[in-house]
Design an enzyme around this catalytic site. Structure first.
Site, PDB file in Angstrom:
ATOM      1  N   CYS A  31      27.246  -3.080  93.221  1.00  0.00           N
ATOM      2  CA  CYS A  31      25.924  -2.505  93.005  1.00  0.00           C
ATOM      3  C   CYS A  31      24.847  -3.586  93.131  1.00  0.00           C
ATOM      4  O   CYS A  31      25.112  -4.774  92.994  1.00  0.00           O
ATOM      5  CB  CYS A  31      25.851  -1.837  91.643  1.00  0.00           C
ATOM      6  SG  CYS A  31      26.831  -0.322  91.521  1.00  0.00           S
ATOM      7  N   HIS A  89      20.146  -0.650  90.217  1.00  0.00           N
ATOM      8  CA  HIS A  89      20.024  -0.471  88.768  1.00  0.00           C
ATOM      9  C   HIS A  89      19.500  -1.731  88.079  1.00  0.00           C
ATOM     10  O   HIS A  89      19.460  -2.817  88.657  1.00  0.00           O
ATOM     11  CB  HIS A  89      21.365  -0.054  88.170  1.00  0.00           C
ATOM     12  CG  HIS A  89      22.439  -1.115  88.226  1.00  0.00           C
ATOM     13  ND1 HIS A  89      22.550  -2.110  87.281  1.00  0.00           N
ATOM     14  CD2 HIS A  89      23.455  -1.320  89.103  1.00  0.00           C
ATOM     15  CE1 HIS A  89      23.579  -2.877  87.565  1.00  0.00           C
ATOM     16  NE2 HIS A  89      24.152  -2.424  88.669  1.00  0.00           N
TER      17      HIS A  89
END
Length: 204
Positions: free
Chosen positions: A180, A164
């Site tokens: 992440c 992301h």
């Protein structure tokens, strides 16, 4: 040729080479300016404050994986998108901090532009102030998932991990996330447009 003339010619050659490198060659340092995207005005990144090795660039990369595969090097903080002819597009990344590291093979199951971010219950437990987003934080410039997100699944389903964007450009090259893999917003937009749903993702 006199020394002064030689130095001028050499300097001009260096400037020309650098310009070619940043605008259409191996490194894309010039691609981090402000841009409008889906109604949002992404701010320019002070890219001079980000080490050049983390700027998006085409590099030589030896692998047996097929083009379109994403390989994440958590040690050196690079994400490689495998291309043809022994090349890859390389992006600087931020990775999971101590205690949140992970590795394995997954695939891109979903892709979202300006995604909603929903903090996991465990994260809310560590940071109670996030409880207000229990139902999801709408996409936007301050959203932790940034301009794009790609959702990673394996045989067991959703891994909970994402590729992301992030508004925190200074975190690139560091281990600061909850697991992440984060990229500068301008880079995640570029990667998003190149990666297909179903693409293999190797995190090592």
């Amino acid at each position: 040729m006199k020394l002064r003339q030689f130095l001028i010619v050499a300097a001009l050659g260096a400037v020309t080479a650098l310009a070619g490198c940043t605008t259409g060659g191996g490194i894309f340092t010039a691609d981090y300016g402000s841009k409008k995207d889906a109604g949002y005005q992404l701010p320019a990144i002070p890219i001079g404050q980000v080490p050049q090795k983390y700027h998006r660039q085409v590099v030589r990369y030896k692998t047996d994986e097929k083009p379109g595969t994403v390989i994440v090097d958590t040690k050196d903080k690079f994400l490689y998108l495998v291309m043809a002819d022994g090349k890859a597009m390389r992006y600087g990344i931020g990775v999971g901090r101590e205690g949140f590291e992970w590795n394995g093979t997954s695939r891109v199951a979903l892709k979202r532009e300006w995604p909603t971010w929903t903090p996991p219950a465990a994260m809310i437990g560590r940071q109670p102030e996030l409880a207000k987003w229990r139902g999801g934080q709408p996409g936007g410039l301050s959203n932790p998932l940034g301009a794009r997100a790609m959702y990673l699944f394996n045989k067991g389903g959703d891994t909970g991990y994402r590729l992301h964007g992030t508004p925190e450009w200074s975190s690139i090259g560091k281990a600061m996330s909850s697991g992440c893999i984060r990229l500068i917003n301008q880079d995640i937009i570029d990667l998003y447009d190149r990666v297909d749903v179903g693409a293999k993702v190797i995190v090592k």
